[in-house]
Design a protein around this motif. Structure first.
Motif, PDB file in Angstrom:
ATOM      1  N   PRO A  61      29.704  67.020  33.007  1.00  0.00           N
ATOM      2  CA  PRO A  61      28.101  67.228  33.488  1.00  0.00           C
ATOM      3  C   PRO A  61      27.708  67.956  33.647  1.00  0.00           C
ATOM      4  O   PRO A  61      26.185  68.772  33.954  1.00  0.00           O
ATOM      5  N   LEU A  62      28.889  68.837  34.915  1.00  0.00           N
ATOM      6  CA  LEU A  62      27.773  70.257  35.159  1.00  0.00           C
ATOM      7  C   LEU A  62      28.023  71.256  33.864  1.00  0.00           C
ATOM      8  O   LEU A  62      27.061  72.030  34.863  1.00  0.00           O
ATOM      9  N   PHE A  63      28.741  71.209  33.247  1.00  0.00           N
ATOM     10  CA  PHE A  63      28.617  72.057  31.817  1.00  0.00           C
ATOM     11  C   PHE A  63      27.373  72.020  31.568  1.00  0.00           C
ATOM     12  O   PHE A  63      26.400  72.713  31.310  1.00  0.00           O
ATOM     13  N   GLU A  64      27.101  70.539  31.140  1.00  0.00           N
ATOM     14  CA  GLU A  64      25.590  70.285  30.652  1.00  0.00           C
ATOM     15  C   GLU A  64      24.335  70.772  31.395  1.00  0.00           C
ATOM     16  O   GLU A  64      23.435  71.838  31.195  1.00  0.00           O
ATOM     17  N   LYS A  65      24.805  70.319  32.683  1.00  0.00           N
ATOM     18  CA  LYS A  65      23.618  71.083  33.542  1.00  0.00           C
ATOM     19  C   LYS A  65      23.423  72.862  34.231  1.00  0.00           C
ATOM     20  O   LYS A  65      22.694  73.192  33.998  1.00  0.00           O
ATOM     21  N   VAL A  66      24.618  73.742  33.481  1.00  0.00           N
ATOM     22  CA  VAL A  66      24.479  74.461  33.669  1.00  0.00           C
ATOM     23  C   VAL A  66      24.248  75.069  32.392  1.00  0.00           C
ATOM     24  O   VAL A  66      23.184  75.831  32.341  1.00  0.00           O
ATOM     25  N   THR A  67      24.061  74.904  31.103  1.00  0.00           N
ATOM     26  CA  THR A  67      24.187  75.437  30.305  1.00  0.00           C
ATOM     27  C   THR A  67      22.511  74.833  29.733  1.00  0.00           C
ATOM     28  O   THR A  67      22.171  75.807  28.864  1.00  0.00           O
ATOM     29  N   ALA A  68      21.925  73.776  29.873  1.00  0.00           N
ATOM     30  CA  ALA A  68      20.584  73.151  30.386  1.00  0.00           C
ATOM     31  C   ALA A  68      19.614  74.580  30.519  1.00  0.00           C
ATOM     32  O   ALA A  68      18.396  73.894  30.640  1.00  0.00           O
ATOM     33  N   GLN A  69      19.679  74.317  32.154  1.00  0.00           N
ATOM     34  CA  GLN A  69      19.092  75.657  33.174  1.00  0.00           C
ATOM     35  C   GLN A  69      18.881  76.892  31.954  1.00  0.00           C
ATOM     36  O   GLN A  69      19.405  77.780  31.398  1.00  0.00           O
ATOM     37  N   PRO A  70      17.168  76.847  32.685  1.00  0.00           N
ATOM     38  CA  PRO A  70      17.031  77.914  31.337  1.00  0.00           C
ATOM     39  C   PRO A  70      17.183  79.411  32.235  1.00  0.00           C
ATOM     40  O   PRO A  70      17.013  80.377  31.500  1.00  0.00           O
ATOM     41  N   ASN A  71      17.697  78.962  33.888  1.00  0.00           N
ATOM     42  CA  ASN A  71      17.627  81.076  34.142  1.00  0.00           C
ATOM     43  C   ASN A  71      19.173  80.125  35.414  1.00  0.00           C
ATOM     44  O   ASN A  71      18.956  79.265  36.101  1.00  0.00           O
ATOM     45  N   ALA A  72      20.036  81.215  34.841  1.00  0.00           N
ATOM     46  CA  ALA A  72      20.907  80.832  35.961  1.00  0.00           C
ATOM     47  C   ALA A  72      20.717  81.780  37.229  1.00  0.00           C
ATOM     48  O   ALA A  72      19.809  82.600  36.977  1.00  0.00           O
ATOM     49  N   VAL A  74      14.360  76.028  12.978  1.00  0.00           N
ATOM     50  CA  VAL A  74      15.544  75.891  14.123  1.00  0.00           C
ATOM     51  C   VAL A  74      16.544  76.980  14.720  1.00  0.00           C
ATOM     52  O   VAL A  74      16.933  78.417  13.388  1.00  0.00           O
ATOM     53  N   ASP A  75      16.184  76.906  16.108  1.00  0.00           N
ATOM     54  CA  ASP A  75      16.663  77.726  16.787  1.00  0.00           C
ATOM     55  C   ASP A  75      18.384  77.552  17.369  1.00  0.00           C
ATOM     56  O   ASP A  75      18.268  76.474  17.711  1.00  0.00           O
ATOM     57  N   ALA A  76      18.828  78.525  18.290  1.00  0.00           N
ATOM     58  CA  ALA A  76      20.503  78.388  18.583  1.00  0.00           C
ATOM     59  C   ALA A  76      19.793  77.877  20.555  1.00  0.00           C
ATOM     60  O   ALA A  76      20.665  76.356  20.219  1.00  0.00           O
ATOM     61  N   THR A  77      19.066  78.177  20.868  1.00  0.00           N
ATOM     62  CA  THR A  77      18.556  77.647  21.658  1.00  0.00           C
ATOM     63  C   THR A  77      17.809  75.894  21.954  1.00  0.00           C
ATOM     64  O   THR A  77      18.886  75.095  22.337  1.00  0.00           O
ATOM     65  N   ALA A  78      17.307  75.989  20.498  1.00  0.00           N
ATOM     66  CA  ALA A  78      17.047  74.514  19.964  1.00  0.00           C
ATOM     67  C   ALA A  78      17.927  73.996  20.454  1.00  0.00           C
ATOM     68  O   ALA A  78      17.920  72.326  20.376  1.00  0.00           O
ATOM     69  N   LEU A 136      27.076  82.506  24.526  1.00  0.00           N
ATOM     70  CA  LEU A 136      27.173  81.547  23.696  1.00  0.00           C
ATOM     71  C   LEU A 136      25.948  81.246  22.650  1.00  0.00           C
ATOM     72  O   LEU A 136      26.184  80.751  21.447  1.00  0.00           O
ATOM     73  N   ILE A 137      24.941  81.492  23.518  1.00  0.00           N
ATOM     74  CA  ILE A 137      23.534  81.716  21.907  1.00  0.00           C
ATOM     75  C   ILE A 137      23.618  82.618  20.766  1.00  0.00           C
ATOM     76  O   ILE A 137      23.150  81.658  19.882  1.00  0.00           O
ATOM     77  N   GLY A 138      24.147  83.529  21.108  1.00  0.00           N
ATOM     78  CA  GLY A 138      24.491  84.310  20.298  1.00  0.00           C
ATOM     79  C   GLY A 138      25.288  83.951  19.068  1.00  0.00           C
ATOM     80  O   GLY A 138      25.265  83.825  18.261  1.00  0.00           O
ATOM     81  N   LEU A 188      20.925  74.188  21.390  1.00  0.00           N
ATOM     82  CA  LEU A 188      22.079  74.317  22.421  1.00  0.00           C
ATOM     83  C   LEU A 188      20.808  72.838  23.433  1.00  0.00           C
ATOM     84  O   LEU A 188      21.708  72.124  24.027  1.00  0.00           O
ATOM     85  N   LEU A 189      19.556  73.209  23.668  1.00  0.00           N
ATOM     86  CA  LEU A 189      18.959  71.922  23.862  1.00  0.00           C
ATOM     87  C   LEU A 189      19.355  70.084  23.510  1.00  0.00           C
ATOM     88  O   LEU A 189      19.698  69.508  24.013  1.00  0.00           O
ATOM     89  N   LEU A 190      19.394  69.920  22.481  1.00  0.00           N
ATOM     90  CA  LEU A 190      19.513  69.430  21.646  1.00  0.00           C
ATOM     91  C   LEU A 190      21.379  68.718  22.128  1.00  0.00           C
ATOM     92  O   LEU A 190      20.643  67.198  21.975  1.00  0.00           O
ATOM     93  N   ALA A 191      22.222  69.707  22.077  1.00  0.00           N
ATOM     94  CA  ALA A 191      23.515  68.893  22.730  1.00  0.00           C
ATOM     95  C   ALA A 191      23.229  68.585  23.998  1.00  0.00           C
ATOM     96  O   ALA A 191      23.935  67.762  24.047  1.00  0.00           O
ATOM     97  N   CYS A 192      22.910  69.131  24.687  1.00  0.00           N
ATOM     98  CA  CYS A 192      22.350  68.863  26.117  1.00  0.00           C
ATOM     99  C   CYS A 192      22.198  67.625  26.500  1.00  0.00           C
ATOM    100  O   CYS A 192      22.697  66.511  26.364  1.00  0.00           O
ATOM    101  N   GLY A 193      21.093  67.296  25.201  1.00  0.00           N
ATOM    102  CA  GLY A 193      20.043  65.808  25.398  1.00  0.00           C
ATOM    103  C   GLY A 193      20.931  64.966  25.267  1.00  0.00           C
ATOM    104  O   GLY A 193      20.785  63.898  25.765  1.00  0.00           O
ATOM    105  N   VAL A 194      21.356  65.203  24.159  1.00  0.00           N
ATOM    106  CA  VAL A 194      22.066  63.697  23.414  1.00  0.00           C
ATOM    107  C   VAL A 194      23.676  63.503  24.394  1.00  0.00           C
ATOM    108  O   VAL A 194      23.468  62.608  24.405  1.00  0.00           O
ATOM    109  N   ALA A 195      24.265  64.740  24.670  1.00  0.00           N
ATOM    110  CA  ALA A 195      25.588  64.158  26.006  1.00  0.00           C
ATOM    111  C   ALA A 195      25.071  63.683  26.754  1.00  0.00           C
ATOM    112  O   ALA A 195      25.134  62.852  27.338  1.00  0.00           O
ATOM    113  N   HIS A 196      23.938  64.020  27.250  1.00  0.00           N
ATOM    114  CA  HIS A 196      22.676  63.053  28.502  1.00  0.00           C
ATOM    115  C   HIS A 196      22.850  62.072  28.531  1.00  0.00           C
ATOM    116  O   HIS A 196      23.065  60.740  28.940  1.00  0.00           O
ATOM    117  N   ALA A 197      22.179  62.010  26.698  1.00  0.00           N
ATOM    118  CA  ALA A 197      22.157  60.262  26.552  1.00  0.00           C
ATOM    119  C   ALA A 197      23.271  59.266  26.645  1.00  0.00           C
ATOM    120  O   ALA A 197      23.517  58.741  26.510  1.00  0.00           O
TER     121      ALA A 197
END
Length: 179
Positions: free
Chosen positions: A94-105, A138-142, A117-119, A144-153
């Motif tokens: 879950p920490l990896f999800e949190k870090v990758t889902a953040q818009p700004n590191a 559909v772009d890579a950022t979307a 990663l996005i590239g 990535l966010l979908l992956a984070c969302g379904v993982a969270h669910a």
């Protein structure tokens, strides 16, 4: 001077190891708790990590490398496979999800790793789009966010990543990405 650098490197490794153990036990990463678990002074932790967010980011850097290796896999179902593996990795960490889902590191190195990663994900996505397996627009950022969302669910519902219910959620995402 060399002895001090080795000592500092050893302390940093102990701090990171302690942080990973705390995360593994589901505990919060307070810098004081990490200092106790690493058996170092809290000042030592603060010399390496000014904030909890910095520590969180560094703890998951190896996950970026793990995902990068997954992105090297080839095959006709590459996009689907990588998305499934990515989601499983996010569910497990879950920490990896949190870090990758953040818009700004917080750390520039984390920004660099996320951008890479996005590239890489964009390359896999473009390949799938060119093959007609993923719709355009559909772009890579979307993704990535979908992956984070379904993982969270999946994690919130306490589903096993390979369970039928988790696979069904992933299949909904994949069907939504189809042309």
């Amino acid at each position: 001077m060399d002895g001090l650098r080795r000592d500092a490197a050893r302390n940093r490794a102990r701090i990171l190891s302690a942080a990973q153990e705390l995360i593994g036990r589901g505990e919060d990463l307070g810098l004081n708790a990490v200092a106790r678990a690493a058996d170092v002074g809290v000042g030592t932790v603060y010399r390496h990590f000014a904030t909890v967010e910095e520590l969180e980011e560094v703890v998951v850097w190896d996950r970026f490398a793990e995902l990068d290796r997954m992105l090297d896999e080839a095959g006709p179902d590459r996009f689907d496979r990588i998305l499934a593996q990515h989601v499983a990795l996010l569910v497990a960490d879950p920490l990896f999800e949190k870090v990758t889902a953040q818009p700004n590191a917080v750390l520039p190195e984390t920004t660099s790793r996320r951008t890479a990663l996005i590239g890489r994900l964009a390359e896999v996505l473009a390949e799938a789009q060119a093959g007609g397996r993923v719709r355009r627009g559909v772009d890579a950022t979307a993704v990535l966010l979908l992956a984070c969302g379904v993982a969270h669910a999946i994690r919130s519902a306490q589903l096993a990543p390979d369970s039928a219910a988790a696979r069904a959620l992933l299949e909904v995402i994949l069907r939504g990405l189809r042309p």
